[in-house]
Design an enzyme around this catalytic site. Structure first.
Site, mmCIF file in Angstrom:
data_model
loop_
_atom_site.group_PDB
_atom_site.id
_atom_site.type_symbol
_atom_site.label_atom_id
_atom_site.label_comp_id
_atom_site.label_asym_id
_atom_site.label_seq_id
_atom_site.Cartn_x
_atom_site.Cartn_y
_atom_site.Cartn_z
ATOM 1 N N ASP A 1 52.060 -5.948 23.288
ATOM 2 C CA ASP A 1 52.383 -7.236 23.974
ATOM 3 C C ASP A 1 53.550 -6.840 25.240
ATOM 4 O O ASP A 1 54.202 -7.625 25.714
ATOM 5 C CB ASP A 1 53.176 -8.134 23.093
ATOM 6 C CG ASP A 1 54.147 -7.716 22.106
ATOM 7 O OD1 ASP A 1 54.557 -6.726 22.612
ATOM 8 O OD2 ASP A 1 54.862 -8.527 21.677
ATOM 9 N N GLY A 2 53.320 -5.564 25.714
ATOM 10 C CA GLY A 2 54.175 -5.050 26.732
ATOM 11 C C GLY A 2 54.530 -3.650 26.800
ATOM 12 O O GLY A 2 53.609 -2.956 26.160
ATOM 13 N N PRO B 1 54.276 1.870 24.896
ATOM 14 C CA PRO B 1 53.605 0.642 24.758
ATOM 15 C C PRO B 1 54.368 0.045 23.460
ATOM 16 O O PRO B 1 54.960 0.255 22.631
ATOM 17 C CB PRO B 1 52.374 0.864 24.030
ATOM 18 C CG PRO B 1 52.250 2.244 23.434
ATOM 19 C CD PRO B 1 53.401 2.928 24.307
ATOM 20 N N LYS B 2 54.803 -1.463 23.943
ATOM 21 C CA LYS B 2 55.390 -2.415 22.857
ATOM 22 C C LYS B 2 54.149 -2.835 22.052
ATOM 23 O O LYS B 2 53.599 -3.716 22.003
ATOM 24 C CB LYS B 2 55.871 -3.504 23.488
ATOM 25 C CG LYS B 2 56.999 -4.104 22.364
ATOM 26 C CD LYS B 2 57.638 -5.336 23.478
ATOM 27 C CE LYS B 2 58.462 -5.980 22.194
ATOM 28 N NZ LYS B 2 57.827 -6.613 21.249
ATOM 29 N N VAL B 3 54.048 -1.923 20.723
ATOM 30 C CA VAL B 3 52.946 -2.080 19.790
ATOM 31 C C VAL B 3 53.135 -3.546 19.105
ATOM 32 O O VAL B 3 54.346 -3.711 18.584
ATOM 33 C CB VAL B 3 52.535 -0.959 19.103
ATOM 34 C CG1 VAL B 3 51.676 -1.327 18.012
ATOM 35 C CG2 VAL B 3 52.338 0.293 19.736
#
Length: 560
Positions: free
Chosen positions: A277-278, A123-125
């Site tokens: 966010d991605g 995950p793009k934290v």
């Protein structure tokens, strides 16, 4: 060779898309617009990095920064990076932060993955990047990302975050880790809750003084271990054993873009302990840390989620007159995608509402989807340097105007045609606003029912009407003749609801004309004001003329 050709085509398409959206500005105006937005972003950066506060939503900041870069590519040979935080960072990173290149879509990601193996998705934290330096088993230094080479000394702050390990052992005892300090969440569903400005909140907590208690709302997600174990599985195992368990839990092996898309969609809808966010796709094989430099990471890319709200440029302001004569304002936009929907127009509302919003062509507005996927304006996030607003038409229209065509009545007349053709009125399937405009432009209707006289040949020879659909349209027009009397009265714009009209039990034009104000007033949902409107409507000369014309056409209920 084919792969490189595909990449080249992708790059050329990207360049073409950039230049295709370049504003038609003079050099002087371009310089002014770029300078103004540059100054605003610099001010936001100063607030963010020096004072730990944010005056703008994260998503808006990101999109306006991208817009500035786009303008710079259009008018400046070498775009300048406006975001070089922090402005006074002086601590060198043992290993540079490379940043991550963003993929435009699944196809771009697929191209990137094609020549690579041993790939993993995380995950793009959404938080603030940090370097954690461990020496002899203890946290020796914590450094903000800064410009990738230097950052702020955050050691004292990070030591107060209980979720960050202060001591480690084994292979991690003398290690450098990179990760994201994030705001801890319980069951955060990105699809429903959005970004909640998490990045700015984390930055605020890290920058402010005297907030040691609130720092425990933060944690860290480790996404890189430079010069760590070669195998990703070993890396994840050692991190989990030490106590950095999130990395192992949220790192998955992937083989292609389809698998990434499935995981991305899963995390978009799942309950997570952080805002995202991605996703980031990274190769397990990394160069030695001494080769890491900002902006030069070829072993990882990001595929961000589509923002819930998009910043869109206003291309034009248009005015529409509805069937009741009310003027509404519509903003024509440079196309943006919202939830797989291409949005090019958004309704602003009345002229007064438009004036309150103060929107002009060239402004940047924040657009999202309301209920049933209808675009709406959330905010005006940037106003252009040169602003010219069109003059709205005179408010000369009302519910009793434009039943007959004229130059000044064009818009309300078309609105009446669209209304009478709708499902709830005459149910003319297969024709909308564009079709009505084509018919009226070619055949110059006298009034809103002139289409009843069109022949199959006329319809077939109408520019803008497909010949394959002309016969079907003529059939629809003929079927309309058999619609109930109340439907035709609704098409004429009687100011009553369908329920009230049905309750009136009016079945003929002559009966309706002789009904009194007291009769109308007793109908459900019809007060004295609405009853007077009905009387004004049926006594209007245009309405009487239409009634006589429908009688001549032998429409049910209008016969003498």
């Amino acid at each position: 060779m084919k792969v490189w050709m595909a990449i080249l085509i992708s790059i050329l398409c990207w360049q073409s898309s950039v230049w295709a959206v370049c504003p038609a500005w003079s050099p002087a105006r371009a310089q002014e617009e770029i300078s103004r937005l540059q100054q605003q972003i610099k001010q936001w950066d100063d607030d963010y990095w020096k004072e730990g506060k944010s005056e703008v939503e994260d998503g808006v900041y990101d999109q306006l920064s991208a817009r500035l870069t786009q303008w710079q590519r259009c008018f400046v040979s070498e775009p300048r990076d406006v975001m070089m935080p922090p402005l006074n960072g002086a601590v060198m990173h043992p290993v540079a932060h490379t940043g991550v290149r963003k993929m435009a879509d699944k196809n771009a990601l697929s191209l990137w993955m094609r020549e690579r193996s041993d790939l993993w998705v995380q995950p793009k934290v959404d938080g603030v990047a940090v370097t954690l330096v461990y020496r002899d088993g203890k946290l020796n230094k914590a450094i903000s990302r800064g410009n990738g080479l230097k950052g702020e000394d955050w050691t004292q702050k990070v030591s107060l975050i209980s979720a960050v390990l202060q001591t480690v052992s084994g292979p991690l005892a003398n290690s450098t880790l990179q990760g994201e300090i994030f705001l801890q969440r319980e069951g955060h569903i990105q699809q429903q809750m959005g970004g909640i400005n998490a990045r700015a909140k984390v930055a605020g907590l890290m920058m402010r003084q005297g907030n040691s208690d609130t720092l425990n709302s933060l944690a860290v997600f480790v996404w890189a271990w430079p010069d760590g174990p070669q195998l990703m599985t070993d890396r994840l195992k050692e991190l989990a054993t030490a106590g950095f368990t999130l990395t192992q839990r949220y790192t998955r092996a992937v083989k292609n873009a389809d698998e990434v898309a499935r995981v991305r969609n899963e995390w978009w809808k799942a309950k997570l302990p952080f805002v995202t966010d991605g996703v980031v796709v990274r190769g397990a094989k990394e160069p030695e840390s001494r080769h890491w430099l900002p902006g030069q990471a070829e072993w990882l890319v990001a595929w961000k989620y589509q923002p819930v709200a998009q910043v869109a440029e206003v291309k034009a302001i248009q005015f529409a007159v509805g069937k009741s004569g009310k003027i509404s304002v519509v903003a024509s936009l440079a196309p943006v995608m919202l939830d797989d929907k291409k949005v090019q127009r958004v309704n602003i509302g009345s002229v007064r509402r438009w004036q309150e919003w103060d929107i002009a062509p060239g402004d940047q507005i924040l657009v999202s989807l309301a209920g049933q996927g209808i675009p709406r304006i959330d905010d005006v996030v940037w106003r252009g340097a040169e602003r010219t607003k069109p003059t709205p038409p005179e408010n000369r229209f009302n519910p009793l105007t434009c039943y007959f065509a004229s130059d000044v009545c064009q818009e309300q007349f078309i609105s009446r045609l669209v209304w009478l053709g709708s499902k709830q009125v005459l149910g003319l399937d297969g024709i909308g606003e564009a079709g009505w405009r084509a018919l009226h432009q070619t055949h110059r209707f006298e009034h809103i029912f002139s289409w009843l006289l069109l022949t199959p040949e006329q319809l077939q020879n109408t520019p803008g009407i497909a010949k394959s659909k002309s016969a079907q349209l003529w059939h629809q027009f003929n079927l309309a003749r058999n619609q109930p009397f109340t439907r035709w009265v609704m098409a004429m714009g009687i100011p009553l609801t369908r329920a009230a009209l049905n309750a009136s039990d009016e079945r003929s034009w002559s009966q309706l004309l002789f009904s009194t104000e007291q009769f109308w007033q007793q109908l459900p949902g019809t007060g004295s004001g609405r009853a007077r409107q009905v009387i004004e409507w049926k006594e209007n000369a245009q309405i009487k003329k239409l009634g006589s014309w429908l009688a001549a056409q032998q429409i049910t209920g209008f016969e003498p």
